[in-house]
Design a protein around this motif. Structure first.
Motif, PDB file in Angstrom:
ATOM      1  N   PHE A  25     -51.699  26.777  14.798  1.00  0.00           N
ATOM      2  CA  PHE A  25     -52.636  25.853  15.046  1.00  0.00           C
ATOM      3  C   PHE A  25     -52.018  24.478  15.333  1.00  0.00           C
ATOM      4  N   GLY A  26     -50.592  24.341  15.151  1.00  0.00           N
ATOM      5  CA  GLY A  26     -50.044  23.080  15.562  1.00  0.00           C
ATOM      6  C   GLY A  26     -49.429  22.489  16.990  1.00  0.00           C
ATOM      7  N   LEU A  27     -48.857  23.955  17.286  1.00  0.00           N
ATOM      8  CA  LEU A  27     -47.971  23.561  18.535  1.00  0.00           C
ATOM      9  C   LEU A  27     -48.733  23.080  19.897  1.00  0.00           C
ATOM     10  N   LEU A  28     -49.558  23.748  20.023  1.00  0.00           N
ATOM     11  CA  LEU A  28     -50.439  23.227  21.345  1.00  0.00           C
ATOM     12  C   LEU A  28     -51.107  21.887  21.029  1.00  0.00           C
ATOM     13  N   PRO A  29     -51.879  21.844  20.123  1.00  0.00           N
ATOM     14  CA  PRO A  29     -52.609  20.339  19.730  1.00  0.00           C
ATOM     15  C   PRO A  29     -51.339  19.394  19.630  1.00  0.00           C
ATOM     16  N   GLY A  30     -50.194  19.562  19.007  1.00  0.00           N
ATOM     17  CA  GLY A  30     -49.046  18.627  18.916  1.00  0.00           C
ATOM     18  C   GLY A  30     -48.789  18.348  20.331  1.00  0.00           C
ATOM     19  N   SER A  31     -48.367  18.866  21.131  1.00  0.00           N
ATOM     20  CA  SER A  31     -47.944  18.930  22.456  1.00  0.00           C
ATOM     21  C   SER A  31     -49.007  17.933  23.261  1.00  0.00           C
ATOM     22  N   PHE A  32     -50.345  18.436  23.020  1.00  0.00           N
ATOM     23  CA  PHE A  32     -51.419  17.790  23.730  1.00  0.00           C
ATOM     24  C   PHE A  32     -51.417  16.280  23.310  1.00  0.00           C
ATOM     25  N   ILE A  33     -51.561  16.230  22.124  1.00  0.00           N
ATOM     26  CA  ILE A  33     -51.785  14.603  21.676  1.00  0.00           C
ATOM     27  C   ILE A  33     -50.635  14.029  22.028  1.00  0.00           C
ATOM     28  N   GLY A  34     -49.408  14.310  21.762  1.00  0.00           N
ATOM     29  CA  GLY A  34     -48.202  13.749  22.211  1.00  0.00           C
ATOM     30  C   GLY A  34     -48.115  13.363  23.639  1.00  0.00           C
ATOM     31  N   ILE A  62     -40.838  12.982  26.182  1.00  0.00           N
ATOM     32  CA  ILE A  62     -40.459  12.734  24.809  1.00  0.00           C
ATOM     33  C   ILE A  62     -41.424  12.578  23.992  1.00  0.00           C
ATOM     34  N   MET A  63     -42.573  12.021  24.211  1.00  0.00           N
ATOM     35  CA  MET A  63     -43.767  12.020  23.443  1.00  0.00           C
ATOM     36  C   MET A  63     -44.474  13.313  22.978  1.00  0.00           C
ATOM     37  N   MET A  64     -44.511  14.204  23.958  1.00  0.00           N
ATOM     38  CA  MET A  64     -44.646  15.441  23.606  1.00  0.00           C
ATOM     39  C   MET A  64     -43.966  16.213  22.632  1.00  0.00           C
ATOM     40  N   LEU A  65     -42.663  16.154  22.955  1.00  0.00           N
ATOM     41  CA  LEU A  65     -41.666  16.522  21.792  1.00  0.00           C
ATOM     42  C   LEU A  65     -41.939  15.995  20.549  1.00  0.00           C
ATOM     43  N   LEU A  66     -42.091  14.839  20.685  1.00  0.00           N
ATOM     44  CA  LEU A  66     -42.234  13.963  19.163  1.00  0.00           C
ATOM     45  C   LEU A  66     -43.543  14.432  18.646  1.00  0.00           C
ATOM     46  N   GLY A  67     -44.459  14.704  19.252  1.00  0.00           N
ATOM     47  CA  GLY A  67     -45.903  15.236  18.719  1.00  0.00           C
ATOM     48  C   GLY A  67     -45.800  16.374  18.253  1.00  0.00           C
ATOM     49  N   VAL A  68     -44.986  17.493  18.828  1.00  0.00           N
ATOM     50  CA  VAL A  68     -44.617  18.743  18.413  1.00  0.00           C
ATOM     51  C   VAL A  68     -43.820  18.561  16.860  1.00  0.00           C
ATOM     52  N   ALA A  69     -42.816  17.636  16.985  1.00  0.00           N
ATOM     53  CA  ALA A  69     -41.959  17.655  15.802  1.00  0.00           C
ATOM     54  C   ALA A  69     -42.944  17.049  14.549  1.00  0.00           C
ATOM     55  N   ILE A  70     -43.711  15.981  14.835  1.00  0.00           N
ATOM     56  CA  ILE A  70     -44.545  15.561  13.774  1.00  0.00           C
ATOM     57  C   ILE A  70     -45.451  16.597  13.144  1.00  0.00           C
ATOM     58  N   SER A  71     -46.051  17.414  14.184  1.00  0.00           N
ATOM     59  CA  SER A  71     -47.080  18.453  13.588  1.00  0.00           C
ATOM     60  C   SER A  71     -46.224  19.742  13.039  1.00  0.00           C
ATOM     61  N   GLY A  72     -45.388  19.876  13.250  1.00  0.00           N
ATOM     62  CA  GLY A  72     -44.297  20.881  12.411  1.00  0.00           C
ATOM     63  C   GLY A  72     -43.841  20.275  11.411  1.00  0.00           C
ATOM     64  N   VAL A  73     -43.773  19.040  11.236  1.00  0.00           N
ATOM     65  CA  VAL A  73     -43.074  18.428   9.706  1.00  0.00           C
ATOM     66  C   VAL A  73     -44.280  18.622   8.910  1.00  0.00           C
ATOM     67  N   ILE A  74     -45.591  18.105   9.338  1.00  0.00           N
ATOM     68  CA  ILE A  74     -46.652  18.038   8.565  1.00  0.00           C
ATOM     69  C   ILE A  74     -47.155  19.579   8.009  1.00  0.00           C
ATOM     70  N   PHE A  75     -47.228  20.354   9.043  1.00  0.00           N
ATOM     71  CA  PHE A  75     -47.419  21.642   8.571  1.00  0.00           C
ATOM     72  C   PHE A  75     -46.558  22.374   7.542  1.00  0.00           C
ATOM     73  N   ILE A  76     -45.310  22.291   7.698  1.00  0.00           N
ATOM     74  CA  ILE A  76     -44.252  22.863   7.206  1.00  0.00           C
ATOM     75  C   ILE A  76     -44.028  22.257   5.677  1.00  0.00           C
ATOM     76  N   LEU A  77     -43.970  20.970   5.772  1.00  0.00           N
ATOM     77  CA  LEU A  77     -43.709  20.323   4.384  1.00  0.00           C
ATOM     78  C   LEU A  77     -45.195  20.105   3.675  1.00  0.00           C
TER      79      LEU A  77
END
Length: 103
Positions: A25-34, A62-77
């Motif tokens: 649920f987080g990979l594609l939306p994080g990339s899209f929003i970033g 860079i913003m796409m990667l940042l969006g994916v990273a932030i989404s991953g941190v939120i889900f996993i944390l």
């Protein structure tokens, strides 16, 4: 002591569940929003319409990667913290019931 051991196990289980939820649920939306955020930032810097230059593409990537990273941190944390809390509550309840039986 048992509550801390159980909470540690539940933390790992929560992290695994969070990783799976992030992949689904987080990979594609994080990339899209970033990417959209990167387009907005590049539009403010270089003007609209954007030309496909290296600078524009770099900002968007860079913003796409940042969006994916932030989404991953939120889900996993978030899932890890939820797992820790559930494990701690269950462990505390088990310790309270075993202490009550001994007394």
């Amino acid at each position: 002591m048992k509550a801390l051991e159980l909470s540690k196990k539940f933390t790992y289980i929560g992290a695994g569940i969070g990783l799976v939820l992030f992949a689904i649920f987080g990979l594609l939306p994080g990339s899209f929003i970033g990417g959209v955020l990167g387009l907005n930032i590049a539009g403010k810097i270089f003007g609209i319409p954007l030309n496909p230059t290296v600078g524009t593409k770099a900002i968007i990537a860079i913003m796409m990667l940042l969006g994916v990273a932030i989404s991953g941190v939120i889900f996993i944390l978030g899932a890890s913290l939820a797992g820790w809390l559930i494990g701690y509550l269950i462990g505390s309840a088990l310790e309270a019931t075993t202490a009550g039986k001994k007394a």
